[in-house]
Design an enzyme around this catalytic site. Structure first.
Site, short mmCIF file in Angstrom:
data_model
loop_
_atom_site.label_atom_id
_atom_site.label_comp_id
_atom_site.label_asym_id
_atom_site.label_seq_id
_atom_site.Cartn_x
_atom_site.Cartn_y
_atom_site.Cartn_z
N ASP A 117 28.85 -16.53 -5.84
CA ASP A 117 28.03 -15.38 -5.46
C ASP A 117 28.65 -14.51 -4.37
OD1 ASP A 117 26.16 -16.39 -7.27
OD2 ASP A 117 25.19 -17.61 -5.72
N LYS A 122 31.86 -11.29 -7.17
CA LYS A 122 32.94 -11.20 -8.17
C LYS A 122 32.64 -10.15 -9.24
CE LYS A 122 32.27 -15.59 -9.00
NZ LYS A 122 31.36 -15.93 -7.90
N GLY A 123 31.38 -10.16 -9.71
CA GLY A 123 30.98 -9.24 -10.78
C GLY A 123 31.21 -7.80 -10.37
N LYS A 124 30.79 -7.45 -9.17
CA LYS A 124 30.97 -6.07 -8.69
C LYS A 124 32.45 -5.69 -8.73
CE LYS A 124 31.46 -3.09 -4.81
NZ LYS A 124 31.03 -2.42 -3.61
N ALA A 129 26.81 -19.04 -14.30
CA ALA A 129 27.20 -17.89 -13.50
C ALA A 129 26.14 -16.79 -13.57
CB ALA A 129 28.53 -17.34 -14.02
N GLY A 130 26.07 -16.01 -12.51
CA GLY A 130 25.21 -14.82 -12.50
C GLY A 130 25.97 -13.75 -11.76
N HIS A 131 26.47 -12.76 -12.48
CA HIS A 131 27.30 -11.72 -11.87
C HIS A 131 26.58 -10.38 -11.92
CE1 HIS A 131 31.16 -14.27 -12.76
NE2 HIS A 131 30.30 -14.88 -11.99
N THR A 182 22.28 -25.88 -12.03
CA THR A 182 21.48 -24.78 -12.57
C THR A 182 20.64 -25.25 -13.76
OG1 THR A 182 23.31 -24.15 -14.01
CG2 THR A 182 23.21 -23.05 -11.88
N GLN A 193 31.73 -19.07 -10.48
CA GLN A 193 31.50 -20.00 -9.38
C GLN A 193 32.45 -19.69 -8.21
OE1 GLN A 193 31.63 -21.72 -12.84
NE2 GLN A 193 29.58 -20.86 -12.66
N THR A 233 30.60 -27.89 -9.46
CA THR A 233 30.33 -27.67 -10.87
C THR A 233 31.34 -28.52 -11.66
OG1 THR A 233 29.90 -25.98 -12.55
CG2 THR A 233 31.80 -25.59 -11.11
N LEU A 280 29.98 -6.73 4.01
CA LEU A 280 30.22 -6.48 5.43
C LEU A 280 28.99 -5.82 6.05
CD1 LEU A 280 32.50 -6.60 7.63
CD2 LEU A 280 32.90 -4.19 7.11
N SER A 289 34.00 -4.40 0.68
CA SER A 289 32.82 -3.91 -0.03
C SER A 289 31.70 -3.69 0.97
CB SER A 289 32.43 -4.93 -1.11
OG SER A 289 31.20 -4.57 -1.68
P1 GDP Z 1 28.96 -13.06 -8.12
O1 GDP Z 1 28.32 -14.25 -8.74
O2 GDP Z 1 30.16 -13.42 -7.30
O3 GDP Z 1 29.28 -11.98 -9.11
O4 GDP Z 1 27.92 -12.46 -7.10
P2 GDP Z 1 26.33 -12.24 -7.35
O5 GDP Z 1 26.15 -11.07 -8.21
O6 GDP Z 1 25.70 -13.52 -7.77
O7 GDP Z 1 25.83 -12.01 -5.89
C1 GDP Z 1 26.30 -10.96 -5.09
C2 GDP Z 1 25.11 -10.07 -4.70
O8 GDP Z 1 25.49 -9.22 -3.64
C3 GDP Z 1 24.65 -9.16 -5.82
O9 GDP Z 1 23.29 -8.94 -5.68
C4 GDP Z 1 25.44 -7.89 -5.56
O10 GDP Z 1 24.80 -6.73 -6.08
C5 GDP Z 1 25.44 -7.85 -4.05
N1 GDP Z 1 26.62 -7.23 -3.43
C6 GDP Z 1 27.91 -7.27 -3.84
N2 GDP Z 1 28.69 -6.65 -2.92
C7 GDP Z 1 27.89 -6.23 -1.93
C8 GDP Z 1 28.10 -5.57 -0.67
O11 GDP Z 1 29.21 -5.25 -0.29
N3 GDP Z 1 27.00 -5.32 0.09
C9 GDP Z 1 25.75 -5.67 -0.29
N4 GDP Z 1 24.74 -5.40 0.53
N5 GDP Z 1 25.51 -6.30 -1.46
C10 GDP Z 1 26.55 -6.59 -2.26
P1 IMO Z 2 28.57 -17.45 -9.85
O1 IMO Z 2 29.63 -17.25 -10.92
C1 IMO Z 2 26.59 -20.15 -7.09
C2 IMO Z 2 26.26 -24.34 -8.31
C3 IMO Z 2 24.87 -24.86 -8.56
C4 IMO Z 2 25.06 -26.31 -8.13
C5 IMO Z 2 26.46 -26.62 -8.62
C6 IMO Z 2 26.51 -27.35 -9.95
O2 IMO Z 2 27.40 -16.58 -10.01
O3 IMO Z 2 29.20 -17.39 -8.51
P2 IMO Z 2 26.12 -26.52 -12.45
O4 IMO Z 2 24.92 -25.94 -13.11
O5 IMO Z 2 27.33 -25.65 -12.49
O6 IMO Z 2 26.43 -27.92 -12.91
O7 IMO Z 2 25.69 -26.69 -10.90
O8 IMO Z 2 27.12 -25.38 -8.73
N1 IMO Z 2 26.62 -23.13 -9.08
C7 IMO Z 2 26.69 -21.90 -8.54
N2 IMO Z 2 26.39 -21.46 -7.31
N3 IMO Z 2 27.07 -19.29 -8.00
C8 IMO Z 2 27.39 -19.72 -9.24
O9 IMO Z 2 28.02 -18.93 -10.14
C9 IMO Z 2 27.17 -21.07 -9.57
N4 IMO Z 2 27.34 -21.80 -10.69
C10 IMO Z 2 27.02 -23.06 -10.37
O10 IMO Z 2 23.92 -24.19 -7.78
O11 IMO Z 2 25.06 -26.40 -6.73
MG MG Z 3 26.45 -15.17 -8.87
#
Ligand code: GDP
Ligand code: IMO
Ligand code: MG
Length: 442
Positions: free
Chosen positions: A17, A20-22, A43-45, A136, A231, A246, A343, A424
């Site tokens: 989290d 990465k997706g951004k 994953a949730g991007h 998850t 992850q 994971t 930041l 970012s």
């Molecule tokens: P990922 O799993 O690495 O793709 O990240 P996630 O999407 O799960 O979580 C990142 C969260 O932070 C999302 O809600 C993004 O929209 C948000 N985000 C990403 N970059 C920034 C940033 O620079 N500032 C703020 N405030 N939010 C951000």
């Molecule tokens: P993204 O790609 C944050 C964590 C789970 C748990 C551990 C094992 O969005 O960054 P799993 O279901 O993979 O067997 O769970 O890994 N986890 C993540 N935490 N971001 C993720 O993906 C994750 N994918 C798995 O919360 O602690």
């Molecule tokens: Mg995520």
């Protein structure tokens, strides 16, 4: 022909989290192919484009660029049910997916039995007085186990109903025995699982591909590839906070085996790093803060950073930036440059702490040790810096950042030994400061 394509790997350097997706969406502007190489729909991007948010779990974050081809590599464990749901959501938003998505025939399938096992095991751990992993619940671990045990059903099996049925029967026989007799859970029936998979197969078949071959050809023709990690490095099954990890390798090296390309193709490794730390699920977190105490820094990070999981909606744990953790991460990934995200979330804090090492069993160490048991005993050693009062939200030029924000970034670079190439300052694609472009840096 001499290939001219340049390839970038994006990995999370903390516990996921990081944003990465951004960044994949942002970088995809210069890519022709975007590839997921490990993980699954755990994953949730999140992508924010002109204020519109899209959450992706399986489909590569290059999908919003119409000219990009997206690939799901063999290293991904694939739930066809979740994939088709995600395709339908994107299609409803007017995005063409099916003609632009290529799925490796070698992907192991995640079937309903895998999530049933995942959930039942977590419940059994809790009943047995053990701490849950906090998975998850998506069946990721059990699906990877089947792959390594050489009994997985793979995407290519969907083309052969008889073969699929035979393999599924053996698989269910074994897992249902464990569900019923060991995990105190309800076994799952063969027929509905088989019928659903066969119906989905018709939709998946046109997207099946030899992803390794297509990626290598795209690159040889001069295309730029972008490898999208899921992850984060500290969730890596070998290098992370084991067993609270994971079940895949999340580090950059796995881009090769998870997509079917050679290591010489990886030109630049971008480490996505939050300006502080978060973690979802159980496991050690040396710099963790209390996110519920009113008026505390932990609460600030949690609320201003909107730290809630994209996949499960769970609250993310929050803490100070950990440079000793990042040092480990840079080492195991071979990071070329960092992108510091969020930041802006630090705006307004009086002071900032950076963890520069730990006290472990009476000794001072400067890098995160291996495995949960060791990390659990680490006491963080902090350095304090002055914060800034100005807003950095949406800033796109480095020299417009407050002086103390620049000093914070410079201190991170110095402590971890990698350059900050991107910053970012907000969730939107546009809210990005570029210092050195991964596709143009040499
Ligand atoms: P990922 O799993 O690495 O793709 O990240 P996630 O999407 O799960 O979580 C990142 C969260 O932070 C999302 O809600 C993004 O929209 C948000 N985000 C990403 N970059 C920034 C940033 O620079 N500032 C703020 N405030 N939010 C951000
Ligand atoms: P993204 O790609 C944050 C964590 C789970 C748990 C551990 C094992 O969005 O960054 P799993 O279901 O993979 O067997 O769970 O890994 N986890 C993540 N935490 N971001 C993720 O993906 C994750 N994918 C798995 O919360 O602690
Ligand atoms: Mg995520």
């Amino acid at each position: 022909m001499t290939p001219t394509g340049r390839n970038v790997v994006v990995v999370g350097t903390q516990w996921g989290d990081e944003g990465k997706g951004k960044l994949v969406d942002w970088l995809a502007e210069l890519a022709q192919g975007v590839v997921r190489f490990q993980g699954g729909h755990n994953a949730g991007h999140t992508l924010v484009i002109n204020g519109k948010t899209t959450a992706l779990h399986l489909i590569p974050s290059g999908i919003m660029h119409p000219s990009v081809t997206c690939f799901i590599g063999n290293g991904v464990v694939l739930s066809t049910e979740k994939l088709l749901e995600e395709i339908a959501q994107l299609e409803a938003a007017g995005i063409e997916v099916r003609s632009r998505l290529r799925i490796s025939e070698a992907c192991p399938l995640i079937l309903p039995i895998h999530s049933a096992l995942d959930i039942a095991r977590e419940a059994a751990r809790e009943r047995g007085g053990n701490q849950k992993i906090g998975t998850t619940g998506r069946g990721i671990g059990p699906a990877y186990e089947d792959k390594v045990a050489r009994r997985a059903l793979r995407v290519q099996d969907m083309k052969h109903p008889k073969r699929f049925a035979e393999k599924l029967e053996i698989l269910l026989d074994m897992h249902n025995f464990a569900l019923k007799n060991y995990l105190n859970a309800t076994p799952l029936e063969f027929q509905p699982m088989y019928d659903t998979a066969m119906a989905q197969a018709e939709q998946i078949k046109p997207m099946m591909a030899d992803v390794s071959r297509e990626l290598n050809e795209l690159w040889r023709e001069g295309g730029n590839l972008l490898f999208e990690g899921a992850q984060g490095s500290l969730l890596d099954v070998d290098h992370g906070t084991y067993p609270y990890v994971t079940s895949s390798n999340c580090v950059a090296g796995n881009a090769c085996s998870g997509a079917g390309v050679g290591p010489q193709l990886l030109n630049y490794i971008l480490g996505i790093t939050k300006a502080y730390c978060t973690r979802v699920g159980s496991g050690p977190f040396p710099t963790e803060l209390d996110i519920h105490a009113e008026g505390s820094v932990g609460r600030h990070l949690s609320t201003v950073g909107a730290e809630k999981g994209v996949t499960t909606g769970r609250e993310r744990r929050c803490g100070w930036f950990d440079a000793a953790l990042l040092k480990r991460s840079c080492q195991i990934n071979g990071i070329s440059g960092l992108c510091i995200t969020k930041l802006d979330v630090l705006d307004g804090l009086d002071e900032l702490k950076l963890c520069v090492g730990y006290e472990l069993d009476g000794e001072r160490i400067d890098m995160l040790p291996m495995g949960a048991d060791e990390i659990e005993r680490c006491q963080p050693v902090y350095e304090t810096m002055e914060g800034w009062k100005e807003s950095t939200f949406g800033i796109t030029q480095y020299d417009k950042l407050p002086m103390n924000a620049r000093l914070y970034l410079q201190r991170i670079e110095h402590l971890v030994g990698a350059p900050v190439d991107i910053v970012s300052t907000g969730p939107d694609r546009k809210q990005t400061i570029l210092l050195r472009h991964p596709y143009l840096a040499h």
